[in-house]
Design a protein around this motif. Structure first.
Motif, PDB file in Angstrom:
ATOM      1  N   SER A  21       9.106  68.879  42.978  1.00 44.20           N
ATOM      2  CA  SER A  21      10.385  70.495  43.033  1.00 44.20           C
ATOM      3  C   SER A  21      11.091  70.084  44.019  1.00 44.20           C
ATOM      4  CB  SER A  21       9.729  71.126  42.773  1.00 44.20           C
ATOM      5  OG  SER A  21       9.135  71.443  43.735  1.00 44.20           O
ATOM      6  N   GLY A  22      10.997  70.003  45.467  1.00 43.90           N
ATOM      7  CA  GLY A  22      11.380  69.964  46.044  1.00 43.90           C
ATOM      8  C   GLY A  22      10.984  72.202  46.511  1.00 43.90           C
ATOM      9  N   GLN A  23      10.414  72.445  46.324  1.00 36.88           N
ATOM     10  CA  GLN A  23       9.958  73.750  46.625  1.00 36.88           C
ATOM     11  C   GLN A  23       8.549  74.251  47.343  1.00 36.88           C
ATOM     12  OE1 GLN A  23      12.757  76.299  45.980  1.00 36.88           O
ATOM     13  NE2 GLN A  23      13.501  73.756  45.046  1.00 36.88           N
ATOM     14  N   ASN A  24       8.614  75.239  48.201  1.00 35.68           N
ATOM     15  CA  ASN A  24       7.473  75.404  48.693  1.00 35.68           C
ATOM     16  C   ASN A  24       6.966  76.835  48.255  1.00 35.68           C
ATOM     17  OD1 ASN A  24       5.615  76.137  50.560  1.00 35.68           O
ATOM     18  ND2 ASN A  24       7.420  76.413  52.596  1.00 35.68           N
ATOM     19  N   VAL A  25       6.378  76.826  47.184  1.00 36.50           N
ATOM     20  CA  VAL A  25       4.860  77.805  46.367  1.00 36.50           C
ATOM     21  C   VAL A  25       4.930  79.250  47.654  1.00 36.50           C
ATOM     22  CG1 VAL A  25       5.194  76.636  44.495  1.00 36.50           C
ATOM     23  CG2 VAL A  25       3.406  76.443  46.134  1.00 36.50           C
ATOM     24  N   GLN A  26       4.813  78.469  49.024  1.00 34.13           N
ATOM     25  CA  GLN A  26       4.016  79.755  49.730  1.00 34.13           C
ATOM     26  C   GLN A  26       5.013  80.069  50.167  1.00 34.13           C
ATOM     27  OE1 GLN A  26       1.271  79.462  49.233  1.00 34.13           O
ATOM     28  NE2 GLN A  26       0.191  77.127  48.692  1.00 34.13           N
ATOM     29  N   TRP A  70       7.245  75.038  29.482  1.00 34.79           N
ATOM     30  CA  TRP A  70       7.469  74.328  27.941  1.00 34.79           C
ATOM     31  C   TRP A  70       8.870  74.925  27.940  1.00 34.79           C
ATOM     32  CZ3 TRP A  70       6.161  68.797  28.777  1.00 34.79           C
ATOM     33  CH2 TRP A  70       5.132  68.648  29.038  1.00 34.79           C
ATOM     34  N   ILE A  71       8.731  76.457  27.473  1.00 37.41           N
ATOM     35  CA  ILE A  71       9.130  77.556  27.695  1.00 37.41           C
ATOM     36  C   ILE A  71      10.715  77.642  27.831  1.00 37.41           C
ATOM     37  CG2 ILE A  71       9.583  79.969  26.473  1.00 37.41           C
ATOM     38  CD1 ILE A  71       7.469  78.337  25.073  1.00 37.41           C
ATOM     39  N   CYS A  72      10.131  77.472  29.415  1.00 32.02           N
ATOM     40  CA  CYS A  72      11.381  78.193  30.512  1.00 32.02           C
ATOM     41  C   CYS A  72      12.608  77.442  29.740  1.00 32.02           C
ATOM     42  CB  CYS A  72      11.592  77.320  31.704  1.00 32.02           C
ATOM     43  SG  CYS A  72      12.911  77.145  32.823  1.00 32.02           S
ATOM     44  N   MET A  92       9.876  74.211  37.143  1.00 29.89           N
ATOM     45  CA  MET A  92       8.978  74.576  36.013  1.00 29.89           C
ATOM     46  C   MET A  92       8.747  73.277  35.578  1.00 29.89           C
ATOM     47  SD  MET A  92       7.886  76.922  34.590  1.00 29.89           S
ATOM     48  CE  MET A  92       8.590  79.178  35.465  1.00 29.89           C
ATOM     49  N   GLU A  93      10.464  72.095  35.504  1.00 34.01           N
ATOM     50  CA  GLU A  93      11.003  70.734  35.675  1.00 34.01           C
ATOM     51  C   GLU A  93       9.923  70.261  36.245  1.00 34.01           C
ATOM     52  OE1 GLU A  93      12.818  69.467  33.995  1.00 34.01           O
ATOM     53  OE2 GLU A  93      13.019  67.546  34.556  1.00 34.01           O
ATOM     54  N   ALA A  94       9.332  70.183  37.347  1.00 30.19           N
ATOM     55  CA  ALA A  94       8.156  69.074  38.165  1.00 30.19           C
ATOM     56  C   ALA A  94       7.262  69.282  37.373  1.00 30.19           C
ATOM     57  CB  ALA A  94       8.716  69.750  38.883  1.00 30.19           C
ATOM     58  N   LEU A  95       6.795  70.633  37.052  1.00 30.26           N
ATOM     59  CA  LEU A  95       5.615  70.649  36.107  1.00 30.26           C
ATOM     60  C   LEU A  95       5.382  70.421  34.813  1.00 30.26           C
ATOM     61  CD1 LEU A  95       4.582  74.443  37.209  1.00 30.26           C
ATOM     62  CD2 LEU A  95       3.390  72.563  37.392  1.00 30.26           C
ATOM     63  N   ARG A  96       6.661  69.646  33.764  1.00 30.50           N
ATOM     64  CA  ARG A  96       6.761  69.064  32.967  1.00 30.50           C
ATOM     65  C   ARG A  96       6.342  67.929  33.090  1.00 30.50           C
ATOM     66  NH1 ARG A  96      10.534  73.129  32.219  1.00 30.50           N
ATOM     67  NH2 ARG A  96      12.671  71.801  31.646  1.00 30.50           N
ATOM     68  N   LEU A  97       7.707  67.334  34.296  1.00 29.92           N
ATOM     69  CA  LEU A  97       7.371  65.357  34.487  1.00 29.92           C
ATOM     70  C   LEU A  97       5.525  65.670  35.192  1.00 29.92           C
ATOM     71  CD1 LEU A  97      10.655  65.006  36.413  1.00 29.92           C
ATOM     72  CD2 LEU A  97      10.256  64.588  34.362  1.00 29.92           C
ATOM     73  N   SER A 127      17.787  67.069  21.822  1.00 32.73           N
ATOM     74  CA  SER A 127      17.726  67.810  23.827  1.00 32.73           C
ATOM     75  C   SER A 127      15.719  68.342  23.572  1.00 32.73           C
ATOM     76  CB  SER A 127      18.363  68.963  23.949  1.00 32.73           C
ATOM     77  OG  SER A 127      18.433  69.634  22.483  1.00 32.73           O
ATOM     78  N   GLY A 128      15.650  68.383  22.642  1.00 32.41           N
ATOM     79  CA  GLY A 128      14.477  68.721  22.452  1.00 32.41           C
ATOM     80  C   GLY A 128      13.227  67.334  22.948  1.00 32.41           C
ATOM     81  N   PHE A 129      13.429  66.352  22.321  1.00 34.35           N
ATOM     82  CA  PHE A 129      12.596  65.046  22.636  1.00 34.35           C
ATOM     83  C   PHE A 129      12.967  65.188  24.740  1.00 34.35           C
ATOM     84  CE2 PHE A 129      12.489  63.888  18.009  1.00 34.35           C
ATOM     85  CZ  PHE A 129      11.620  64.568  18.000  1.00 34.35           C
ATOM     86  N   ARG A 130      14.177  64.946  24.903  1.00 37.54           N
ATOM     87  CA  ARG A 130      14.078  64.676  25.784  1.00 37.54           C
ATOM     88  C   ARG A 130      13.492  65.733  26.968  1.00 37.54           C
ATOM     89  NH1 ARG A 130      20.834  64.059  27.572  1.00 37.54           N
ATOM     90  NH2 ARG A 130      19.625  63.753  29.817  1.00 37.54           N
ATOM     91  N   LYS A 131      13.224  67.879  26.763  1.00 43.59           N
ATOM     92  CA  LYS A 131      12.065  68.133  27.674  1.00 43.59           C
ATOM     93  C   LYS A 131      11.486  67.985  27.216  1.00 43.59           C
ATOM     94  CE  LYS A 131      11.880  72.768  27.827  1.00 43.59           C
ATOM     95  NZ  LYS A 131      12.694  73.689  27.594  1.00 43.59           N
ATOM     96  N   LEU A 132      10.827  67.272  25.682  1.00 46.01           N
ATOM     97  CA  LEU A 132       9.594  67.842  25.634  1.00 46.01           C
ATOM     98  C   LEU A 132       8.694  66.566  25.500  1.00 46.01           C
ATOM     99  CD1 LEU A 132       9.955  70.237  22.954  1.00 46.01           C
ATOM    100  CD2 LEU A 132       9.448  70.520  25.298  1.00 46.01           C
ATOM    101  N   THR A 133       9.378  65.269  25.335  1.00 45.97           N
ATOM    102  CA  THR A 133       8.575  64.072  25.748  1.00 45.97           C
ATOM    103  C   THR A 133       8.524  63.297  26.443  1.00 45.97           C
ATOM    104  OG1 THR A 133      10.103  62.968  24.682  1.00 45.97           O
ATOM    105  CG2 THR A 133       8.896  64.016  23.229  1.00 45.97           C
ATOM    106  N   GLY A 134       7.655  62.159  27.187  1.00 45.75           N
ATOM    107  CA  GLY A 134       8.176  60.876  28.208  1.00 45.75           C
ATOM    108  C   GLY A 134       8.370  60.056  28.233  1.00 45.75           C
TER     109      GLY A 134
END
Ligand code: SF4
Ligand code: SF4
Length: 134
Positions: A21-26, A70-72, A92-97, A127-134
């Motif tokens: 994600s390139g993010q620091n959650v802290q 998934w909803i984001c 959110m994208e990183a969690l999906r991936l 677009s749904g498949f791109r987001k929700l399937t690997g």
């Protein structure tokens, strides 16, 4: 001062999440502005603010069970408002991936009802498949 410590397995998860994600959650100090600005909140079972909190504590199972990422809709309303500069859509994208890379599709195309396939616009399906399937 509150110190957060995580176990080894959680550290691996958090390092991967940070890398993808390139993010620091802290960075997040739990102000809740992201949740307040999210247009998809009603459909989420866990608020975006709480997702970050779970990540800070390395609560992997709870994170994986949430429907939030998934909803984001990746609308970026939250990250333009975040006072700490956290890019929540990237998180959110990183969690999906991370889920999809375990071969766990959110939607199984072969199980979709035929009526749905006929009715839904093709662009929505793609677009749904791109987001929700690997
Ligand atoms: S707006 Fe930013 S700092 Fe505030 S809770 Fe959300 S991610 Fe954390
Ligand atoms: S990017 Fe996702 S989490 Fe952030 S406001 Fe939009 S829908 Fe909500």
């Amino acid at each position: 001062m509150t110190r957060i410590s995580v176990k080894a397995g959680q550290r691996v998860f958090l390092d991967r999440l940070a890398k993808m994600s390139g993010q620091n959650v802290q960075q997040c100090f739990q102000c809740g502005i992201c949740s307040g600005s999210c247009p998809m909140l009603e459909n989420m079972d866990t608020h975006p603010r709480k997702i970050i909190r779970m990540a800070q504590f390395g609560m992997i199972e709870e994170l994986e069970q949430a429907n939030t990422f998934w909803i984001c809709a990746s609308c970026h309303a939250c990250n333009v408002m975040c006072p700490r500069g956290v890019d929540l859509p990237r998180l959110m994208e990183a969690l999906r991936l991370m889920t999809l890379r375990k071969n766990q599709n959110k939607v199984e195309p072969s199980r979709l009802p035929g009526e749905m396939i006929k009715e839904y616009p093709q662009i929505a399906m793609v677009s749904g498949f791109r987001k929700l399937t690997g």
